[in-house]
Design an enzyme around this catalytic site. Structure first.
Site, mmCIF file in Angstrom:
data_model
loop_
_atom_site.group_PDB
_atom_site.id
_atom_site.type_symbol
_atom_site.label_atom_id
_atom_site.label_comp_id
_atom_site.label_asym_id
_atom_site.label_seq_id
_atom_site.Cartn_x
_atom_site.Cartn_y
_atom_site.Cartn_z
ATOM 1 N N ASN A 1 -2.200 1.650 5.696
ATOM 2 C CA ASN A 1 -1.395 0.589 5.341
ATOM 3 C C ASN A 1 -0.887 -0.336 6.510
ATOM 4 O OD1 ASN A 1 0.669 -0.926 4.212
ATOM 5 N ND2 ASN A 1 2.358 0.776 4.522
ATOM 6 N N GLY A 2 -0.970 -1.609 6.492
ATOM 7 C CA GLY A 2 -0.948 -2.450 7.697
ATOM 8 C C GLY A 2 -1.917 -3.278 7.790
ATOM 9 N N ARG B 1 3.960 0.200 -4.841
ATOM 10 C CA ARG B 1 3.676 -0.698 -3.568
ATOM 11 C C ARG B 1 2.582 -1.164 -3.283
ATOM 12 N NH1 ARG B 1 7.286 2.283 0.357
ATOM 13 N NH2 ARG B 1 6.050 1.355 1.998
ATOM 14 N N GLU C 1 17.927 -16.966 -7.948
ATOM 15 C CA GLU C 1 17.676 -15.601 -8.262
ATOM 16 C C GLU C 1 16.842 -15.633 -9.407
ATOM 17 O OE1 GLU C 1 16.855 -12.996 -6.922
ATOM 18 O OE2 GLU C 1 17.067 -11.317 -8.274
ATOM 19 N N TRP D 1 -2.603 -2.685 -1.939
ATOM 20 C CA TRP D 1 -2.405 -4.217 -2.036
ATOM 21 C C TRP D 1 -3.161 -4.783 -0.923
ATOM 22 C CZ3 TRP D 1 -0.812 -8.326 0.796
ATOM 23 C CH2 TRP D 1 -0.225 -9.526 0.068
ATOM 24 N N HIS E 1 20.235 -36.251 -7.139
ATOM 25 C CA HIS E 1 19.438 -36.747 -5.974
ATOM 26 C C HIS E 1 18.041 -36.686 -6.092
ATOM 27 C CE1 HIS E 1 23.050 -37.261 -4.018
ATOM 28 N NE2 HIS E 1 23.534 -36.394 -4.425
ATOM 29 N N LYS F 1 13.091 -14.646 -10.505
ATOM 30 C CA LYS F 1 12.854 -13.378 -11.670
ATOM 31 C C LYS F 1 11.786 -13.994 -12.665
ATOM 32 C CE LYS F 1 13.915 -10.884 -10.131
ATOM 33 N NZ LYS F 1 14.610 -10.434 -8.628
ATOM 34 N N GLU G 1 8.222 -14.474 -10.961
ATOM 35 C CA GLU G 1 7.434 -13.136 -10.638
ATOM 36 C C GLU G 1 7.241 -12.405 -11.755
ATOM 37 O OE1 GLU G 1 11.107 -10.701 -8.503
ATOM 38 O OE2 GLU G 1 9.117 -10.377 -7.845
ATOM 39 N N LYS H 1 5.783 -3.990 -4.003
ATOM 40 C CA LYS H 1 7.307 -3.791 -3.861
ATOM 41 C C LYS H 1 7.811 -3.984 -2.390
ATOM 42 C CE LYS H 1 11.434 -2.503 -5.004
ATOM 43 N NZ LYS H 1 12.148 -3.573 -5.930
ATOM 44 N N CYS I 1 0.741 -1.343 0.095
ATOM 45 C CA CYS I 1 0.073 0.180 0.051
ATOM 46 C C CYS I 1 0.874 1.141 0.151
ATOM 47 C CB CYS I 1 -0.727 -0.090 1.265
ATOM 48 S SG CYS I 1 -2.010 -1.441 1.400
HETATM 49 O O1 M6R Z 1 12.664 -4.727 0.444
HETATM 50 P P1 M6R Z 1 13.307 -6.169 0.550
HETATM 51 O O2 M6R Z 1 14.820 -6.260 0.137
HETATM 52 O O3 M6R Z 1 13.213 -6.189 2.065
HETATM 53 O O4 M6R Z 1 12.499 -7.310 0.004
HETATM 54 C C1 M6R Z 1 12.576 -8.337 0.147
HETATM 55 C C2 M6R Z 1 11.395 -9.212 -0.862
HETATM 56 O O5 M6R Z 1 10.506 -9.024 -0.813
HETATM 57 C C3 M6R Z 1 12.259 -8.867 -2.612
HETATM 58 O O6 M6R Z 1 13.545 -9.045 -2.813
HETATM 59 C C4 M6R Z 1 11.261 -9.743 -3.296
HETATM 60 O O7 M6R Z 1 11.808 -10.908 -3.122
HETATM 61 C C5 M6R Z 1 11.706 -9.164 -4.805
HETATM 62 N N1 M6R Z 1 10.194 -8.772 -5.560
HETATM 63 C C6 M6R Z 1 12.326 -9.990 -5.646
HETATM 64 O O8 M6R Z 1 12.325 -9.509 -7.098
#
Ligand code: M6R
Length: 619
Positions: free
Chosen positions: A105-106, A30, A488, A78, A511, A492, A495, A614, A2
């Protein structure tokens, strides 16, 4: 999660709405399930809110413009409690004549009990959200005390959970009141106007004078002024600071997407994170850490807590720090660490890694670590965020604002900062340790130019991504520091392109996971440097042969000059040679570019993938 914006300024035609809509556009990363605004106009509060992206709200406001106002709040959501509908969108209204509007927010954890109490008192609810409870409570408190700040103070004393709340009242035409607990909020101070935002991006187009608020504080803004009190009603002051970047940094700057821009900013992110951290003799100087050398020298164990991409940066750091400083490093997902009984000794250093500095899981892990007596250090990209504020020490990354939901430049900056920390701990040991730290630092300074070389040679990766738009599953393999890079790469792709993807340690293949290989299965393999000291290069080349023999389509990320991989690769993506432990900074780039272009080939929203936000500010 949010985005929240507030504004109190002069009565210039339409400005309050423009400021809030611009702020929401900058904060849309956000959360983008729905959006809404409320304006105080001529003794009334006018609001509009729409499910879907901000564009829907903008269209509605253009079709039916609200009256001009000097005071406004806005929200981009969100969804947590209640689906992404018009009714559940913020602001929520309260009071007999809807004289209050609230954005939040929260999560208000005790909202059921409070809602039952309000229902019993005859209050009618119009949404399924926890937030609406706060709107009704503030309205009722205002009726009793006749002051918005005091009404907010009384209400927050009854709320449990995490919240940033903003409220406006029809009878307070120049005032926005905000409260924060465990959720982000910053004040922006302009000339005769004052702003509120979940982060400074909300008002960066208007002012770079920011004020960070502490935990459990309430701020009342009026045009050009702000006053802060604690939840106990004691006057206090926020901490003022200057934002070091400008509005252009938070714009696309000619790129189609923020992600593309941020991938291209990676050389600068690494360079800026290294800047000013060595003296003329090449020795690391980290005075900013605020922990004395003796205490750091006594560290005998490190636990890294982080989530998502930041956790993969932590895994890369583990390999490097253990090799250089010979200190055992454990990496825990923050949400797991928080709810287990970690072994924390007097000399345990808990390092949190977070781009936003607001990730609730990571914040809770840091608090848990402090309760257990650990020394805590935050690697963070956001000045004044809650996690660095609540840690004993902070090492800021200097990646600049990261707007795309998928993290790219923050990842490289986090790895760089973690290397700097590891090398500093190595240097503290003196003698040949210090010599090694100096040599690695020198090599690290060459990395930004090499990252640029990788970025400049991504033509073939983009083509591969376009050809693979219909692919249903992609596997990623790596070993040692290449293993978190593989994970990673898979994250990517998940997501951004909504494709099943998994990253494995290549040694684990036999394994179990090798059973997934069938003819045509695409597999990315991050090949260690031929200089890797444990002989892993040869072992990974064998792994490539094994999966190729079973029909896999092998896309190999290998260093320039590594010819051994060629006979077994359907595609070779070249990266410059670099010290083996520094390779993740280069090897991850093709995987980012691949995910970005596969996502756009599928016509998806690269910057705002579905279901995500985000900054994950709820547990
Ligand atoms: O703000 P942060 O680095 O704490 O966020 C952690 C994760 O939520 C963030 O890295 C998330 O995995 C990304 N969307 C990945 O691209």
């Amino acid at each position: 999660m949010c985005g929240i914006v507030g504004y109190a300024g002069p009565a210039v035609d339409g400005k309050a709405l423009d400021v809030v809509m611009e702020g929401l556009a900058r904060l849309e990363y956000r959360g983008y399930d729905s959006a809404g605004v409320a304006l105080v106009c001529d003794g009334d509060v006018v609001s509009d809110k729409r499910a879907g992206k901000l564009a829907n709200l903008r269209g509605a406001l253009e079709a039916a413009p609200p009256p001009s106002s000097a005071t406004a709040i806005g929200h981009t959501r969100w969804a947590t409690h209640g689906g992404p509908t018009d009714a559940n969108a913020h602001p929520h209204r309260g009071g007999d004549h809807d004289q209050i509007a609230v954005v939040h927010n929260g999560i208000i954890e005790n909202f059921h009990a409070l809602k039952n109490e309000l229902l019993a008192a005859g209050v009618e609810f119009r949404s399924e959200t926890d937030t609406e409870v706060a709107a009704h409570l503030v309205a009722r408190a205002y009726d009793e005390v006749g002051d918005l700040t005091e009404a907010m103070r009384q209400v927050v004393g009854r709320l449990e959970g995490a919240f940033t709340l903003l409220a406006v009242h029809a009878d307070s035409p120049n005032t926005v009141v905000a409260a924060r607990r465990n959720s982000p909020l910053v004040v922006g101070v302009g000339d005769g106007e004052t702003f509120l935002g979940s982060d400074v991006a909300a008002f960066i187009g208007y002012t770079r004078h920011a004020v960070e608020l502490g935990q459990d504080e309430i701020v009342t803004i009026t045009p050009g002024h702000y006053e802060v009190i604690t939840f106990d009603g004691e006057p206090t002051s926020g901490k003022a600071y200057e934002v070091t970047w400008d509005a252009a940094s938070a714009e696309k700057g000619g790129y189609d997407t923020f992600m593309e821009k941020e991938i291209n900013e990676q050389p600068a992110a690494v360079r800026d994170t290294l800047l000013g951290r060595t003296d003329d003799a090449g020795e690391l100087v980290l005075d900013e850490l605020r922990i004395d050398e003796e205490r750091l020298n006594a560290v005998d164990r490190i636990t890294i807590v982080a989530c998502g991409t930041a956790a993969y940066a932590g895994m890369v750091a583990k390999y490097a720090i253990e090799t250089w400083a010979r200190i055992p490093v454990e990496v825990s997902l923050a949400h797991e660490f928080r709810y287990c009984d970690p072994i924390i000794g007097p000399n345990t250093l808990v390092v949190s890694i977070s781009q936003s500095g607001e990730t609730m899981d990571t914040l809770m892990a840091v608090r848990h670590a402090r309760e257990l007596g650990a020394l805590t250090l935050s690697i963070c990209n956001t000045h004044g965020a809650t996690i660095p504020r609540e840690s004993d020490a902070v090492l800021y990354t200097h990646a600049g604002p990261e707007i795309a939901v998928a993290s790219t430049k923050a990842f490289l900056a986090q790895i760089t900062a973690a290397y700097v920390l590891g090398l500093y701990l190595t240097q503290l040991k003196g003698g040949t340790w210090a010599d090694e730290a100096r040599a690695v630092m020198a090599a690290l300074h060459d990395v930004p130019a090499k990252v640029q070389e990788v970025i400049d040679q991504m033509g073939r990766v983009k083509e591969i991504a376009r050809f693979m738009a219909d692919t249903r599953s992609v596997l990623f393999l790596g070993r040692n520091v290449g293993y978190p890079v593989a994970m990673e790469g898979a994250l990517k792709l998940k997501e951004l392109a909504y494709i099943h993807a998994e990253g494995f340690a290549a040694g684990e293949l036999k394994h179990g996971p090798i059973a997934l290989i069938e003819p045509g299965q695409p597999v990315f393999i991050v090949v260690p440097s031929p200089d890797e000291p444990h002989g892993l290069h040869g072992k990974v080349v064998s792994n490539i042969q094994e999966i190729r023999a079973r029909g896999a389509r092998t896309i190999v990320v290998a260093e320039e000059g590594d010819e051994e991989v060629v006979p077994f690769a359907d595609e070779v993506i070249r990266i410059p040679a670099v010290a083996p432990l520094l390779q993740p900074l280069l090897a991850v780039v093709p995987l980012q570019v691949f995910a970005l272009h596969l996502s756009s080939a599928k016509g998806l929203d690269v910057d705002q993938p579905r279901n995500l936000a985000k900054s994950v500010t709820v547990e």
